[in-house]
Write a protein that holds these residues in place. Structure first.
Motif, PDB file in Angstrom:
ATOM      1  N   GLU A  51       0.832  -1.210   0.000  1.00  0.00           N
ATOM      2  CA  GLU A  51       0.000   0.000   0.000  1.00  0.00           C
ATOM      3  C   GLU A  51       0.865   1.258   0.000  1.00  0.00           C
ATOM      4  OE1 GLU A  51      -3.599   2.163   2.521  1.00  0.00           O
ATOM      5  OE2 GLU A  51      -3.122   0.066   2.948  1.00  0.00           O
ATOM      6  N   GLY A  52       1.945   1.242   0.756  1.00  0.00           N
ATOM      7  CA  GLY A  52       2.843   2.395   0.786  1.00  0.00           C
ATOM      8  C   GLY A  52       3.428   2.693  -0.582  1.00  0.00           C
ATOM      9  N   GLN A  53       3.846   1.643  -1.298  1.00  0.00           N
ATOM     10  CA  GLN A  53       4.404   1.819  -2.637  1.00  0.00           C
ATOM     11  C   GLN A  53       3.345   2.312  -3.613  1.00  0.00           C
ATOM     12  OE1 GLN A  53       6.487  -1.592  -4.160  1.00  0.00           O
ATOM     13  NE2 GLN A  53       6.864  -0.639  -6.148  1.00  0.00           N
ATOM     14  N   ARG A  57       3.587   5.836  -5.550  1.00  0.00           N
ATOM     15  CA  ARG A  57       3.614   5.819  -7.013  1.00  0.00           C
ATOM     16  C   ARG A  57       2.484   6.677  -7.589  1.00  0.00           C
ATOM     17  NH1 ARG A  57       3.599   0.557  -7.843  1.00  0.00           N
ATOM     18  NH2 ARG A  57       1.345   0.439  -7.845  1.00  0.00           N
ATOM     19  N   GLU A  58       1.283   6.518  -7.057  1.00  0.00           N
ATOM     20  CA  GLU A  58       0.125   7.237  -7.603  1.00  0.00           C
ATOM     21  C   GLU A  58       0.168   8.731  -7.322  1.00  0.00           C
ATOM     22  OE1 GLU A  58      -3.541   5.382  -6.402  1.00  0.00           O
ATOM     23  OE2 GLU A  58      -3.000   3.494  -7.372  1.00  0.00           O
ATOM     24  N   TYR A  59       0.668   9.129  -6.154  1.00  0.00           N
ATOM     25  CA  TYR A  59       0.592  10.539  -5.772  1.00  0.00           C
ATOM     26  C   TYR A  59       1.910  11.298  -5.895  1.00  0.00           C
ATOM     27  CZ  TYR A  59      -4.080   9.471  -4.299  1.00  0.00           C
ATOM     28  OH  TYR A  59      -5.393   9.091  -4.301  1.00  0.00           O
ATOM     29  N   ARG A  60       3.025  10.579  -5.925  1.00  0.00           N
ATOM     30  CA  ARG A  60       4.317  11.272  -6.035  1.00  0.00           C
ATOM     31  C   ARG A  60       5.132  10.784  -7.220  1.00  0.00           C
ATOM     32  NH1 ARG A  60       7.739  10.459  -1.480  1.00  0.00           N
ATOM     33  NH2 ARG A  60       8.840  12.331  -2.060  1.00  0.00           N
ATOM     34  N   GLN A  61       4.594   9.824  -7.970  1.00  0.00           N
ATOM     35  CA  GLN A  61       5.270   9.245  -9.127  1.00  0.00           C
ATOM     36  C   GLN A  61       6.631   8.659  -8.757  1.00  0.00           C
ATOM     37  OE1 GLN A  61       3.658  12.553  -9.540  1.00  0.00           O
ATOM     38  NE2 GLN A  61       1.992  11.095  -9.811  1.00  0.00           N
ATOM     39  N   LYS A  62       6.712   8.095  -7.556  1.00  0.00           N
ATOM     40  CA  LYS A  62       7.933   7.431  -7.094  1.00  0.00           C
ATOM     41  C   LYS A  62       7.556   5.999  -6.750  1.00  0.00           C
ATOM     42  CE  LYS A  62       9.999  11.720  -5.645  1.00  0.00           C
ATOM     43  NZ  LYS A  62      10.774  12.447  -4.680  1.00  0.00           N
ATOM     44  N   ASP A  63       8.138   5.049  -7.441  1.00  0.00           N
ATOM     45  CA  ASP A  63       7.702   3.659  -7.354  1.00  0.00           C
ATOM     46  C   ASP A  63       8.439   2.877  -6.260  1.00  0.00           C
ATOM     47  OD1 ASP A  63       6.154   1.476  -7.971  1.00  0.00           O
ATOM     48  OD2 ASP A  63       7.379   0.865  -9.687  1.00  0.00           O
ATOM     49  N   THR A  66       7.721   4.636   0.919  1.00  0.00           N
ATOM     50  CA  THR A  66       8.482   5.618   1.674  1.00  0.00           C
ATOM     51  C   THR A  66       7.998   5.621   3.123  1.00  0.00           C
ATOM     52  OG1 THR A  66       9.296   7.908   1.659  1.00  0.00           O
ATOM     53  CG2 THR A  66       6.963   7.570   1.130  1.00  0.00           C
ATOM     54  N   ASN A  67       8.726   6.289   4.002  1.00  0.00           N
ATOM     55  CA  ASN A  67       8.396   6.227   5.425  1.00  0.00           C
ATOM     56  C   ASN A  67       7.079   6.914   5.779  1.00  0.00           C
ATOM     57  OD1 ASN A  67       9.376   8.882   5.197  1.00  0.00           O
ATOM     58  ND2 ASN A  67      11.220   8.458   6.397  1.00  0.00           N
ATOM     59  N   VAL A  68       6.869   8.142   5.300  1.00  0.00           N
ATOM     60  CA  VAL A  68       5.635   8.864   5.627  1.00  0.00           C
ATOM     61  C   VAL A  68       5.174   9.673   4.420  1.00  0.00           C
ATOM     62  CG1 VAL A  68       6.854  10.838   6.678  1.00  0.00           C
ATOM     63  CG2 VAL A  68       4.478  10.393   7.295  1.00  0.00           C
ATOM     64  N   LEU A  69       3.881   9.642   4.194  1.00  0.00           N
ATOM     65  CA  LEU A  69       3.244  10.474   3.175  1.00  0.00           C
ATOM     66  C   LEU A  69       2.223  11.353   3.884  1.00  0.00           C
ATOM     67  CD1 LEU A  69       2.541   7.733   0.491  1.00  0.00           C
ATOM     68  CD2 LEU A  69       4.155   9.630   0.247  1.00  0.00           C
ATOM     69  N   THR A  70       2.189  12.616   3.498  1.00  0.00           N
ATOM     70  CA  THR A  70       1.219  13.552   4.067  1.00  0.00           C
ATOM     71  C   THR A  70       0.285  14.006   2.957  1.00  0.00           C
ATOM     72  OG1 THR A  70       2.828  14.333   5.690  1.00  0.00           O
ATOM     73  CG2 THR A  70       0.922  15.754   5.266  1.00  0.00           C
ATOM     74  N   PHE A  71      -0.988  13.821   3.199  1.00  0.00           N
ATOM     75  CA  PHE A  71      -2.019  14.305   2.295  1.00  0.00           C
ATOM     76  C   PHE A  71      -2.765  15.406   3.043  1.00  0.00           C
ATOM     77  CE2 PHE A  71      -1.174   9.907   1.194  1.00  0.00           C
ATOM     78  CZ  PHE A  71      -0.985   9.977  -0.180  1.00  0.00           C
ATOM     79  N   ASP A  72      -2.477  16.642   2.697  1.00  0.00           N
ATOM     80  CA  ASP A  72      -3.127  17.748   3.408  1.00  0.00           C
ATOM     81  C   ASP A  72      -4.269  18.290   2.557  1.00  0.00           C
ATOM     82  OD1 ASP A  72      -1.141  18.653   1.626  1.00  0.00           O
ATOM     83  OD2 ASP A  72      -0.938  20.544   2.663  1.00  0.00           O
ATOM     84  N   TYR A  73      -5.397  18.474   3.207  1.00  0.00           N
ATOM     85  CA  TYR A  73      -6.616  18.886   2.519  1.00  0.00           C
ATOM     86  C   TYR A  73      -7.018  20.316   2.872  1.00  0.00           C
ATOM     87  CZ  TYR A  73      -6.601  13.842   2.114  1.00  0.00           C
ATOM     88  OH  TYR A  73      -6.213  12.546   1.890  1.00  0.00           O
ATOM     89  N   ALA A  74      -6.664  20.758   4.050  1.00  0.00           N
ATOM     90  CA  ALA A  74      -6.981  22.124   4.492  1.00  0.00           C
ATOM     91  C   ALA A  74      -5.974  22.495   5.568  1.00  0.00           C
ATOM     92  CB  ALA A  74      -8.398  22.213   5.047  1.00  0.00           C
ATOM     93  N   ASP A  75      -5.639  23.773   5.601  1.00  0.00           N
ATOM     94  CA  ASP A  75      -4.674  24.256   6.574  1.00  0.00           C
ATOM     95  C   ASP A  75      -5.293  25.302   7.502  1.00  0.00           C
ATOM     96  OD1 ASP A  75      -2.252  24.658   7.864  1.00  0.00           O
ATOM     97  OD2 ASP A  75      -1.532  26.063   6.379  1.00  0.00           O
ATOM     98  N   GLU A  76      -6.271  26.004   7.032  1.00  0.00           N
ATOM     99  CA  GLU A  76      -6.909  27.074   7.811  1.00  0.00           C
ATOM    100  C   GLU A  76      -8.412  26.910   7.781  1.00  0.00           C
ATOM    101  OE1 GLU A  76      -5.555  29.563   9.548  1.00  0.00           O
ATOM    102  OE2 GLU A  76      -3.476  29.155   9.027  1.00  0.00           O
ATOM    103  N   PRO A  77      -9.155  27.140   8.791  1.00  0.00           N
ATOM    104  CA  PRO A  77      -8.677  27.350  10.167  1.00  0.00           C
ATOM    105  C   PRO A  77      -8.322  26.046  10.862  1.00  0.00           C
ATOM    106  CG  PRO A  77     -11.062  27.442  10.155  1.00  0.00           C
ATOM    107  CD  PRO A  77     -10.612  27.226   8.719  1.00  0.00           C
ATOM    108  N   VAL A  78      -8.750  24.917  10.280  1.00  0.00           N
ATOM    109  CA  VAL A  78      -8.470  23.609  10.876  1.00  0.00           C
ATOM    110  C   VAL A  78      -7.560  22.827   9.936  1.00  0.00           C
ATOM    111  CG1 VAL A  78      -9.509  21.422  11.612  1.00  0.00           C
ATOM    112  CG2 VAL A  78     -10.702  23.569  12.057  1.00  0.00           C
ATOM    113  N   VAL A  79      -6.532  22.223  10.496  1.00  0.00           N
ATOM    114  CA  VAL A  79      -5.646  21.351   9.722  1.00  0.00           C
ATOM    115  C   VAL A  79      -6.403  20.052   9.455  1.00  0.00           C
ATOM    116  CG1 VAL A  79      -3.455  20.094   9.729  1.00  0.00           C
ATOM    117  CG2 VAL A  79      -3.610  22.339  10.837  1.00  0.00           C
TER     118      VAL A  79
END
Length: 153
Positions: A51-53, A57-63, A66-79
């Motif tokens: 699942e990590g790979q 691959r799908e979101y960073r085009q790196k096959d 990796t240790n951690v992936l961050t998917f951020d959807y909103a930063d203000e006012p709530v993370v």
């Protein structure tokens, strides 16, 4: 008097259960909350290599996983973000670098939470230094050694 931490709504998921006992919800919440600078709604998902790979691959085009992936959807006012940690990669990195596994997970949770708030280390050396300094501060407040010091456990 203790510092008030921002509110956190945390969802914790284990697609790969190998470190479930090491990462009880209260610890994960403590690590994430320590890095939050405003209220957050965060999902932490611990996954296996496949699942990590796939996600990398799908979101960073790196096959590779990796240790951690961050998917951020909103930063203000709530993370609002998803943090995906790949258990076999985290475990292998900790072993290869002589680091305590819980300390490495704590660092990656702090790292991912900072990314979700706009911190970055890829665009400039100044941003990388600022992010690493913030990570050091948060990790010290949590009682962990400097994650960037040689031999930090």
């Amino acid at each position: 008097m203790p510092v008030a931490r921002p509110e956190l709504s945390l969802s914790l998921q284990f697609a790969d259960p190998r470190h479930r006992a090491l990462l009880p919800r209260h610890k994960v919440a403590r690590f994430v909350r320590a890095a939050l600078e405003r209220p957050g709604e965060i999902t932490v998902r611990i996954v296996g290599a496949e699942e990590g790979q796939t996600l990398n691959r799908e979101y960073r085009q790196k096959d590779y996983a990796t240790n951690v992936l961050t998917f951020d959807y909103a930063d203000e006012p709530v993370v609002m973000a998803d943090l995906v940690l790949c258990a076999p990669v985290v475990e292998a990195e900790a072993a290869a670098n002589g680091k305590d596994l819980l300390a490495h997970y704590a660092h990656l949770l702090v790292h991912g939470t900072l990314h979700a708030q706009g911190y970055d280390h890829e665009d400039s050396e100044e941003e990388a230094e600022a992010m690493e300094q913030r990570e050091r501060e948060v990790m010290a407040a949590l009682g962990f050694a400097d994650p960037y010091a040689e031999g930090a456990a």
